[in-house]
Design an enzyme around this catalytic site. Structure first.
Site, PDB file in Angstrom:
ATOM      1  CG  ASN A 112      -1.714   1.219   1.413  1.00 48.98           C
ATOM      2  OD1 ASN A 112      -1.776   2.063   0.523  1.00 48.98           O
ATOM      3  ND2 ASN A 112      -2.364   1.351   2.564  1.00 48.98           N
ATOM      4  CD1 TRP A 113       3.615   1.055  -2.700  1.00 45.97           C
ATOM      5  CD2 TRP A 113       3.638   2.106  -4.691  1.00 45.97           C
ATOM      6  NE1 TRP A 113       4.384   0.312  -3.561  1.00 45.97           N
ATOM      7  CE2 TRP A 113       4.416   0.928  -4.788  1.00 45.97           C
ATOM      8  CE3 TRP A 113       3.507   2.922  -5.812  1.00 45.97           C
ATOM      9  CZ2 TRP A 113       5.060   0.558  -5.967  1.00 45.97           C
ATOM     10  CZ3 TRP A 113       4.144   2.551  -6.991  1.00 45.97           C
ATOM     11  CH2 TRP A 113       4.909   1.385  -7.064  1.00 45.97           C
ATOM     12  CE  LYS A 114      -0.167   3.182   4.712  1.00 46.77           C
ATOM     13  NZ  LYS A 114      -0.038   3.254   6.150  1.00 46.77           N
ATOM     14  CG  HIS A 118      -5.836   1.772   5.249  1.00 51.75           C
ATOM     15  ND1 HIS A 118      -5.401   2.702   6.158  1.00 51.75           N
ATOM     16  CD2 HIS A 118      -4.807   0.899   5.076  1.00 51.75           C
ATOM     17  CE1 HIS A 118      -4.156   2.397   6.515  1.00 51.75           C
ATOM     18  NE2 HIS A 118      -3.779   1.314   5.867  1.00 51.75           N
ATOM     19  CD  GLU A 134      -2.803   5.363   6.920  1.00 52.85           C
ATOM     20  OE1 GLU A 134      -2.803   5.422   5.681  1.00 52.85           O
ATOM     21  OE2 GLU A 134      -1.836   4.934   7.587  1.00 52.85           O
ATOM     22  CD  GLU A 167      -3.435  -2.755   7.428  1.00 49.91           C
ATOM     23  OE1 GLU A 167      -2.309  -2.932   6.974  1.00 49.91           O
ATOM     24  OE2 GLU A 167      -4.125  -1.748   7.163  1.00 49.91           O
ATOM     25  N   GLY A 226       2.442   2.281  10.812  1.00 47.39           N
ATOM     26  CA  GLY A 226       3.372   3.402  10.669  1.00 47.39           C
ATOM     27  C   GLY A 226       4.076   3.773  11.961  1.00 47.39           C
ATOM     28  CB  SER A 266       5.278  -1.532  11.857  1.00 41.67           C
ATOM     29  OG  SER A 266       4.783  -0.241  12.155  1.00 41.67           O
ATOM     30  N   GLY A 310       2.887  -1.245   4.277  1.00 41.98           N
ATOM     31  CA  GLY A 310       2.824   0.180   3.943  1.00 41.98           C
ATOM     32  C   GLY A 310       4.204   0.713   3.631  1.00 41.98           C
ATOM     33  N   GLY A 311       4.820   1.366   4.621  1.00 40.56           N
ATOM     34  CA  GLY A 311       6.100   2.052   4.419  1.00 40.56           C
ATOM     35  C   GLY A 311       7.149   1.211   3.690  1.00 40.56           C
TER      36      GLY A 311
HETATM   37  P1  PGA Z   1       2.781   0.369   7.606  1.00 44.35           P
HETATM   38  O1  PGA Z   1       1.315   0.499   6.971  1.00 44.35           O
HETATM   39  O2  PGA Z   1       3.358  -0.923   7.079  1.00 44.35           O
HETATM   40  O3  PGA Z   1       3.532   1.575   7.140  1.00 44.35           O
HETATM   41  O4  PGA Z   1       2.609   0.318   9.082  1.00 44.35           O
HETATM   42  C1  PGA Z   1       0.496  -0.613   6.830  1.00 44.35           C
HETATM   43  C2  PGA Z   1      -0.825  -0.194   6.242  1.00 44.35           C
HETATM   44  O5  PGA Z   1      -1.294   0.894   6.565  1.00 44.35           O
HETATM   45  O6  PGA Z   1      -1.426  -0.924   5.434  1.00 44.35           O
END
Ligand code: PGA
Length: 279
Positions: free
Chosen positions: A13-15, A101, A103, A183, A189, A229, A250-251
């Protein structure tokens, strides 16, 4: 009893990162560095980068097996919704989408009822859905994590049926139409991960809920991913759990070295579980 064979999936997930100018090259690099056909790989760039990623993967010999996913869809098909993107608009650009998600729950006020509609829309457009659920830190500390996640699964999937054509109705035959990503919000993050055993316990709670919702084989065919993470250094703890079928990253998904490490470990797991390479 031996349950149905589930694929091992690593989704990135590149956000809100990358641009149409650089996303294609990053996708092609990741495809080259993660060339493990036993693992279902999905890259989810921002909407405006979908075409660039699709085209770069099509042009890259090792990119053919890498699926493209969106990060969200709107809950309506079309209409006066400025700035929004509906599921049918994604056809030809993406074969997967993330929905719900945390977020978006946090920043766009998405509720389980709204996410339920998004799941329908994505399913009807033939997209594979990665539905995200997860508790807040205070909820875990209060011993309510499973209760919260079970309520989210129920709210987001109540009344949702598999596509008329079954899993084959979706564009990617290597995976069922629905995947759930557990998650925990406090792990996203933050550099803090859940423990593998906790994630496995939550996967069991998720599948119990799918059974109550009348999912076939009590949800045993639905892949459950861990997210929060995940890095090449932390993935093993989750893949060691038979209930966990991969990760939503994510990251680390923006870093080819990290993706190479994560997917290499996922490939070992997939082979250990008897996966066949995609043909
Ligand atoms: P993260 O994000 O790996 O940066 O914690 C995961 C996600 O939000 O899907």
């Amino acid at each position: 009893m031996i349950g149905p064979m589930r694929p091992v999936i690593i989704a990135g997930n590149w956000k809100m990162q990358t641009t149409p100018a650089d996303a294609g090259e990053l996708a092609a690099t990741i495809a080259r560095r993660t060339n493990e056909p036993e693992v279902v790989r999905v890259l989810c760039p921002p909407f405006v980068c979908l075409a660039a990623v699709r085209d770069a993967l099509a042009a890259e010999p090792t990119g053919r097996d890498v699926a493209v996913g969106a990060q969200n869809v709107h809950h309506e098909l079309a209409g006066a919704y400025t700035g929004e993107i509906s599921a049918p608009m994604l056809v030809g650009l993406a074969t997967w989408t993330i929905v719900g998600h945390s977020e978006r729950r946090r920043d766009a006020g998405e509720t389980d009822a709204l996410i339920n509609q998004k799941v329908w829309r994505a399913r009807d457009a033939g997209l594979h859905v990665i539905l995200c659920v997860g508790e807040q830190l205070a909820e875990r500390e209060a011993g309510r994590a499973a209760q919260v996640v079970r309520a989210q699964v129920r709210g987001c999937l109540d009344g949702v049926k598999a596509p008329a054509g079954g899993d084959a109705a979706s564009g990617d035959l290597r995976a069922p139409w629905l995947t759930i990503a557990y998650e925990p919000v406090w792990a996203i993050g933050t550099g803090r991960t859940a423990r593998g055993v906790d994630a496995a316990e939550m996967a069991a709670a998720i599948r119990r809920t799918l059974g109550e919702l009348d999912f076939e084989a009590d949800g045993e065919g639905v892949p459950v991913l861990y997210g929060g993470s995940v890095t090449s250094a932390t993935i093993d703890e989750f893949l060691a759990e038979p209930a966990i079928d991969g990760a939503l990253v994510g990251g680390a998904s923006l870093k080819p070295d990290e993706m190479a490490g994560i997917v290499a470990r996922a490939a070992l797991t997939a082979r250990g579980r008897g996966a066949q390479p995609a043909s």
